[in-house]
Write an enzyme that holds these catalytic residues in place. Structure first.
Site, PDB file in Angstrom:
ATOM      1  N   THR A 110      49.877 -31.513  -5.696  1.00  0.00           N
ATOM      2  CA  THR A 110      49.782 -31.327  -4.065  1.00  0.00           C
ATOM      3  C   THR A 110      49.547 -30.014  -3.532  1.00  0.00           C
ATOM      4  O   THR A 110      49.233 -29.919  -2.599  1.00  0.00           O
ATOM      5  CB  THR A 110      50.989 -32.010  -3.651  1.00  0.00           C
ATOM      6  N   GLN A 153      47.074 -26.171  -3.368  1.00  0.00           N
ATOM      7  CA  GLN A 153      45.594 -26.069  -3.367  1.00  0.00           C
ATOM      8  C   GLN A 153      44.837 -26.058  -4.546  1.00  0.00           C
ATOM      9  O   GLN A 153      43.814 -26.788  -4.435  1.00  0.00           O
ATOM     10  CB  GLN A 153      45.607 -24.472  -2.796  1.00  0.00           C
ATOM     11  N   LEU A 186      59.162 -31.131 -13.669  1.00  0.00           N
ATOM     12  CA  LEU A 186      59.356 -30.191 -14.755  1.00  0.00           C
ATOM     13  C   LEU A 186      60.624 -29.847 -15.301  1.00  0.00           C
ATOM     14  O   LEU A 186      60.888 -29.279 -16.338  1.00  0.00           O
ATOM     15  CB  LEU A 186      58.608 -28.724 -14.108  1.00  0.00           C
ATOM     16  N   SER A 218      55.923 -21.380  -5.526  1.00  0.00           N
ATOM     17  CA  SER A 218      55.027 -20.222  -5.745  1.00  0.00           C
ATOM     18  C   SER A 218      54.910 -19.253  -4.397  1.00  0.00           C
ATOM     19  O   SER A 218      54.244 -18.270  -4.434  1.00  0.00           O
ATOM     20  CB  SER A 218      53.372 -20.932  -5.665  1.00  0.00           C
ATOM     21  N   SER A 278      50.309 -15.427 -13.426  1.00  0.00           N
ATOM     22  CA  SER A 278      50.032 -14.853 -11.999  1.00  0.00           C
ATOM     23  C   SER A 278      49.937 -13.370 -12.160  1.00  0.00           C
ATOM     24  O   SER A 278      50.634 -12.725 -13.045  1.00  0.00           O
ATOM     25  CB  SER A 278      51.217 -15.281 -11.150  1.00  0.00           C
ATOM     26  N   GLU A 311      51.388 -11.442 -10.318  1.00  0.00           N
ATOM     27  CA  GLU A 311      52.521 -10.922 -10.145  1.00  0.00           C
ATOM     28  C   GLU A 311      53.475 -10.464 -10.959  1.00  0.00           C
ATOM     29  O   GLU A 311      54.671  -9.682 -10.925  1.00  0.00           O
ATOM     30  CB  GLU A 311      53.504 -12.067  -8.997  1.00  0.00           C
ATOM     31  N   TYR A 362      60.081 -14.734  -8.678  1.00  0.00           N
ATOM     32  CA  TYR A 362      59.093 -15.327  -8.593  1.00  0.00           C
ATOM     33  C   TYR A 362      58.239 -14.686  -9.807  1.00  0.00           C
ATOM     34  O   TYR A 362      57.687 -15.352 -10.921  1.00  0.00           O
ATOM     35  CB  TYR A 362      58.003 -15.432  -7.573  1.00  0.00           C
ATOM     36  N   HIS A 404      44.452 -16.169  -5.056  1.00  0.00           N
ATOM     37  CA  HIS A 404      43.309 -17.034  -4.518  1.00  0.00           C
ATOM     38  C   HIS A 404      43.579 -17.940  -3.593  1.00  0.00           C
ATOM     39  O   HIS A 404      44.535 -18.792  -3.444  1.00  0.00           O
ATOM     40  CB  HIS A 404      42.582 -17.767  -5.884  1.00  0.00           C
TER      41      HIS A 404
HETATM   42  O1  F7E Z   1      51.298 -12.190   0.196  1.00  0.00           O
HETATM   43  C1  F7E Z   1      51.922  -9.316   2.538  1.00  0.00           C
HETATM   44  C2  F7E Z   1      52.864  -9.381   1.329  1.00  0.00           C
HETATM   45  O2  F7E Z   1      52.488 -14.422   0.286  1.00  0.00           O
HETATM   46  C3  F7E Z   1      50.266 -11.118  -0.011  1.00  0.00           C
HETATM   47  C4  F7E Z   1      50.677 -16.343  -4.396  1.00  0.00           C
HETATM   48  O3  F7E Z   1      49.794 -17.247  -4.545  1.00  0.00           O
HETATM   49  O4  F7E Z   1      49.524 -14.501  -5.112  1.00  0.00           O
HETATM   50  C5  F7E Z   1      50.352 -15.110  -3.948  1.00  0.00           C
HETATM   51  O5  F7E Z   1      51.614 -14.092  -4.106  1.00  0.00           O
HETATM   52  C6  F7E Z   1      50.849  -9.772   0.711  1.00  0.00           C
HETATM   53  C7  F7E Z   1      51.878  -9.235   0.158  1.00  0.00           C
HETATM   54  O6  F7E Z   1      50.692 -13.604  -1.651  1.00  0.00           O
HETATM   55  C8  F7E Z   1      52.978 -11.037   5.453  1.00  0.00           C
HETATM   56  O7  F7E Z   1      54.122  -8.742   1.562  1.00  0.00           O
HETATM   57  C9  F7E Z   1      52.196  -9.154   4.921  1.00  0.00           C
HETATM   58  O8  F7E Z   1      52.133  -7.899  -0.194  1.00  0.00           O
HETATM   59  O9  F7E Z   1      49.868 -14.335   0.551  1.00  0.00           O
HETATM   60  P1  F7E Z   1      51.154 -13.718  -0.037  1.00  0.00           P
HETATM   61  P2  F7E Z   1      51.496 -12.882  -2.856  1.00  0.00           P
HETATM   62  O10 F7E Z   1      52.951 -12.679  -2.642  1.00  0.00           O
HETATM   63  O11 F7E Z   1      50.384 -11.691  -3.200  1.00  0.00           O
HETATM   64  C10 F7E Z   1      50.030 -14.669  -6.414  1.00  0.00           C
HETATM   65  C11 F7E Z   1      48.929 -14.266  -7.268  1.00  0.00           C
HETATM   66  C12 F7E Z   1      50.607 -15.526  -6.716  1.00  0.00           C
HETATM   67  O12 F7E Z   1      50.828 -15.629  -8.040  1.00  0.00           O
HETATM   68  C13 F7E Z   1      51.646 -16.357  -5.925  1.00  0.00           C
HETATM   69  O13 F7E Z   1      52.245 -17.513  -6.237  1.00  0.00           O
HETATM   70  O14 F7E Z   1      50.626  -9.842   2.108  1.00  0.00           O
HETATM   71  N1  F7E Z   1      52.160  -9.667   3.849  1.00  0.00           N
HETATM   72  N2  F7E Z   1      52.579  -9.661   5.944  1.00  0.00           N
HETATM   73  C14 F7E Z   1      52.661 -11.166   4.117  1.00  0.00           C
HETATM   74  N3  F7E Z   1      52.803 -11.990   3.209  1.00  0.00           N
HETATM   75  C15 F7E Z   1      53.280 -13.252   3.803  1.00  0.00           C
HETATM   76  N4  F7E Z   1      53.151 -14.283   3.152  1.00  0.00           N
HETATM   77  N5  F7E Z   1      53.715 -13.509   5.278  1.00  0.00           N
HETATM   78  C16 F7E Z   1      53.565 -12.347   6.216  1.00  0.00           C
HETATM   79  O15 F7E Z   1      53.770 -12.430   7.152  1.00  0.00           O
END
Ligand code: F7E
Length: 325
Positions: free
Chosen positions: A11, A13, A58, A83, A128, A130, A152, A182
């Site tokens: 379910t 993306q 899972l 995620s 990931s 991460e 995570y 992505h």
């Molecule tokens: O944050 C900053 C936040 O939540 C990206 C998941 O798919 O990719 C994803 O993880 C950046 C971070 O993605 C906001 O602090 C600023 O530095 O879109 P995100 P993520 O944490 O990089 C990896 C590869 C995965 O595996 C994960 O499952 O953006 N940021 N302001 C913010 N992020 C969010 N969500 N919201 C904000 O307001």
């Protein structure tokens, strides 16, 4: 002969894009869903009418064995996880269970189902970027040491090493795709790209007056989910299993994301339209990630097709169209 594939996390993306790709290649595709009902399942069935649904969790080994038996899958893609990095501190235990232990449960189910014929099923683990966290090398490749910064990231590191371990211990055809961020119009609104594309679109239509974000200086390597699922499939078509970084090799900050998204609706200066709230700042941030996907390019002939600018435009236009409808 028609091949069967089982996808967990159907379910999400990536579940959608991968199922669509496999169906177009003639696979019979089974998507695993947990619980009695799932909000997004109805629209997924509408979008992909040929998708078959199996129940499973899972955290429940016997349900995984049953899903493998029912689907008779030759390829298993483990995309299921909690995620959202930002909420993983508040739900660390359940994140460790689903995102970490869930991988071990599925690997174990695959091993048991394969029996003596260890190569009967090919397994893909959604690792990931991460896991690199406070990255010790720029850009990050398959040999960069891990330093996860969130529950995570720690859970994904466990899943990654377990996949490697099952390959090395039992000879399973188990591959791990270390995917950098992505995105797509199907991205959940909790992630920053979609939060921005939705916010900008709502503002353009007068439905919202500002976007509230966290760290605007974070830098990520953002690609298109539709390109990345091709890499997942390619990994399982190789004679030998392996680990691959999947990334664009280009990096943008959240500020640059805002520049591109606001430009799509004709706004050049967004400084008064974006507010930073500490609530959205993470206890331990991953400041900067950028991937080196040259191994995938050499061995899988994989390359990303969509640029960052095209991706953000696609997301903003899709959100505008949805809101207008
Ligand atoms: O944050 C900053 C936040 O939540 C990206 C998941 O798919 O990719 C994803 O993880 C950046 C971070 O993605 C906001 O602090 C600023 O530095 O879109 P995100 P993520 O944490 O990089 C990896 C590869 C995965 O595996 C994960 O499952 O953006 N940021 N302001 C913010 N992020 C969010 N969500 N919201 C904000 O307001």
């Amino acid at each position: 002969m028609q091949k069967q594939a089982l996808i967990t996390g159907i379910t999400g993306q990536d579940g959608y894009y991968l199922a669509r790709l496999l169906l177009s290649k003639g696979y019979e595709v089974f998507g695993m869903v947990h619980g009695q009902s799932h909000g997004r399942l109805e629209s997924l069935r509408r979008d992909l009418p040929d998708l078959r649904v199996v129940r499973g969790d899972l955290l429940d080994l016997s349900s995984l064995l049953r899903a493998l038996e029912l689907s008779d899958a030759a390829e298993v893609y483990n995309l299921g996880a909690l995620s959202f990095v930002g909420s993983s501190w508040a739900t660390a235990t359940v994140t460790a269970s689903v995102t970490g232990m869930g991988v071990l449960n599925l690997l174990e189910a695959v091993r048991l189902r394969c029996g003596e014929d260890v190569k009967r099923i090919r397994f893909y683990q959604a690792s990931s970027s991460e896991i690199f966290g406070r990255a010790r090398e720029v850009p990050q490749s398959e040999s960069t040491p891990f330093w996860p910064r969130s529950p995570y990231g720690v859970a994904k590191t466990f899943g990654h090493y377990m996949t490697v371990n099952y390959r090395e211990s039992y000879g399973l055809h188990a591959s791990s795709g270390i995917l950098f961020n992505h995105e797509s119009p199907r991205r959940g609104p909790e992630f920053v790209t979609r939060k921005v594309s939705q916010g900008v679109s709502r503002m353009a239509l007068g439905l919202q007056d500002r976007i509230v974000l966290g760290n605007l200086d974070a830098r990520r390597d953002w690609g298109f989910a539709g390109d990345y699922v091709e890499a997942m499939w390619l990994m399982l078509q190789q004679p030998d299993p392996d680990d691959y970084v999947i990334a664009t090799g280009r990096q943008k900050s959240v500020r640059e994301l805002l520049d591109v998204a606001f430009a799509c609706v004709g706004v050049d200066d967004w400084t008064d339209l974006v507010v930073v709230d500490e609530e959205n700042v993470r206890p331990a941030e991953v400041d900067s990630l950028i991937g080196d996907a040259s191994k995938a390019e050499d061995r899988l002939a994989w390359r990303p097709k969509m640029s960052f600018e095209e991706l953000i435009r696609l997301m903003v236009e899709s959100d505008l169209a949805k809101l207008k409808a």
